[in-house]
Design an enzyme around this catalytic site. Structure first.
Site, PDB file in Angstrom:
ATOM      1  N   SER A 289      53.292  29.771  43.183  1.00  0.00           N
ATOM      2  CA  SER A 289      52.029  30.308  43.718  1.00  0.00           C
ATOM      3  C   SER A 289      52.049  30.329  45.251  1.00  0.00           C
ATOM      4  O   SER A 289      52.447  29.355  45.892  1.00  0.00           O
ATOM      5  CB  SER A 289      50.851  29.447  43.261  1.00  0.00           C
ATOM      6  OG  SER A 289      49.689  29.860  43.936  1.00  0.00           O
TER       7      SER A 289
ATOM      8  N   LYS B 269      41.973  32.508  33.408  1.00  0.00           N
ATOM      9  CA  LYS B 269      40.805  33.199  33.981  1.00  0.00           C
ATOM     10  C   LYS B 269      39.647  33.336  32.987  1.00  0.00           C
ATOM     11  O   LYS B 269      38.488  33.362  33.394  1.00  0.00           O
ATOM     12  CB  LYS B 269      41.212  34.570  34.524  1.00  0.00           C
ATOM     13  CG  LYS B 269      42.095  34.471  35.766  1.00  0.00           C
ATOM     14  CD  LYS B 269      42.374  35.830  36.369  1.00  0.00           C
ATOM     15  CE  LYS B 269      43.371  35.712  37.515  1.00  0.00           C
ATOM     16  NZ  LYS B 269      43.615  37.003  38.184  1.00  0.00           N
TER      17      LYS B 269
ATOM     18  N   ALA C 201      45.243  49.071  30.902  1.00  0.00           N
ATOM     19  CA  ALA C 201      43.880  48.752  30.464  1.00  0.00           C
ATOM     20  C   ALA C 201      43.782  47.286  30.049  1.00  0.00           C
ATOM     21  O   ALA C 201      43.016  46.931  29.155  1.00  0.00           O
ATOM     22  CB  ALA C 201      43.478  49.668  29.315  1.00  0.00           C
ATOM     23  N   GLY C 202      44.542  46.429  30.719  1.00  0.00           N
ATOM     24  CA  GLY C 202      44.505  44.993  30.423  1.00  0.00           C
ATOM     25  C   GLY C 202      43.525  44.280  31.345  1.00  0.00           C
ATOM     26  O   GLY C 202      42.682  44.905  32.003  1.00  0.00           O
TER      27      GLY C 202
END
Ligand code: ATR
Length: 277
Positions: free
Chosen positions: A15, A66, A128-129
């Site tokens: 990250s 998320k 479209a995720g």
């Protein structure tokens, strides 16, 4: 006491968020720590409880948590609700946690910084995720002429178009139905780049000088951006600016200061370049 922030994810080792937020903190003279934490799958809630109980002020949340963060937040911003996902949690003065999603605004701000027009543009979004769902509200708030979502699995594109049609002209198409259509801005939100793949795109998809944006990034130009360059794009950008942009909006939510993104994007680009050589 130094205010504590962190990013939760799995994997998390690579990250860039700790580097980005430390740059922001230094720039803005803020006394804060920012760490990364590897959270085992299924343990988001327990890890977040422990973090906030020990005095944490805010979290960034990345893959695969998320949606967990979305459920965990006591309150949600409108854009987080639309995104169906939370990438930023902020402890409020009343002790509750606000969930926000800064991915989409991070991308839009990056496009503004790049000087790309959005209002009145014909925009194509590939994929479209979750990543695409996260950007649609901020994108549509820029008043594009139209937004088309094209996806390999058509019904997912159709569902997204239905979910956002109250915000403007949005339509779902298959890749085959793109034949004969032209766009001023094409955003790649598929994860195809990760495996070096490209959705099947018609040769004449790009209007002359079109802008092409890949939400992915890497030391080399992504396959989508290579395709765009070979098919008449006038402007190209990868998602590194979006990464820094979403971090800047999280920082703003936590500290009420909007940091400068450009020097941090440049520093990251230099670091990435060094690693690849
Ligand atoms: P993310 O959270 O990154 O959006 P996701 O929800 O798994 O991840 O969505 C990945 C997106 O990339 C989907 O739109 C997927 O298409 P499908 O819905 O048909 O699966 C798209 N994608 C992944 N690999 C692809 C490929 N090789 N060609 C075209 N589309 C691809």
């Amino acid at each position: 006491m130094t205010d504590a922030y962190a990013v939760f994810g799995n994997p998390i080792a690579h990250s860039k968020s700790p580097y980005i937020h430390r740059q922001f903190a230094e720039q803005a003279g803020q006394d804060m720590s920012y760490t990364k934490q590897l959270v085992p799958e299924g343990e988001f809630g327990a890890a977040a409880d422990a973090f906030f109980l020990s005095g944490g002020q805010g979290l960034n949340v990345t893959v695969p948590f998320k949606m967990d963060a979305y459920s965990y937040a006591a309150r949600l911003t409108q854009r987080a609700r639309r995104a169906g996902a939370v990438n930023t949690l902020a402890l409020q003065e009343d002790g509750t946690l606000l969930g926000d999603n800064t991915d989409g605004i991070g991308m839009i701000n990056d496009m503004h910084n790049l000087g790309w027009p959005l209002a009145g543009q014909r925009v194509l979004v590939l994929g479209a995720g979750g990543a695409v769902r996260g950007i649609l509200q901020p994108l549509m708030e820029q008043n594009p002429a139209e937004v088309v979502i094209a996806n390999r699995t058509f019904h997912k594109a159709e569902q997204l178009a239905k979910g956002f049609h109250d915000l403007g002209d949005i339509q779902a198409l298959t890749f085959e139905q793109l034949e004969g259509r032209q766009f001023d801005l094409v955003i790649n939100g598929t994860s195809a780049s990760l495996s070096g793949e490209l959705p099947p795109l018609p040769e004449s998809l790009l209007a002359p000088g079109a802008s092409c944006y890949d939400m992915m990034y890497g030391p080399e130009k992504t396959v989508f951006l290579q395709w765009a360059e070979a098919h008449g794009a006038g402007r190209l950008a990868d998602g590194l600016g979006m990464l820094v942009g979403q971090a800047a909006e999280a920082f703003y939510l936590w500290r009420d200061i909007r940091p400068e993104v450009v020097p941090v994007i440049s520093a990251l680009r230099r670091k990435m370049g060094k690693k690849s050589s």
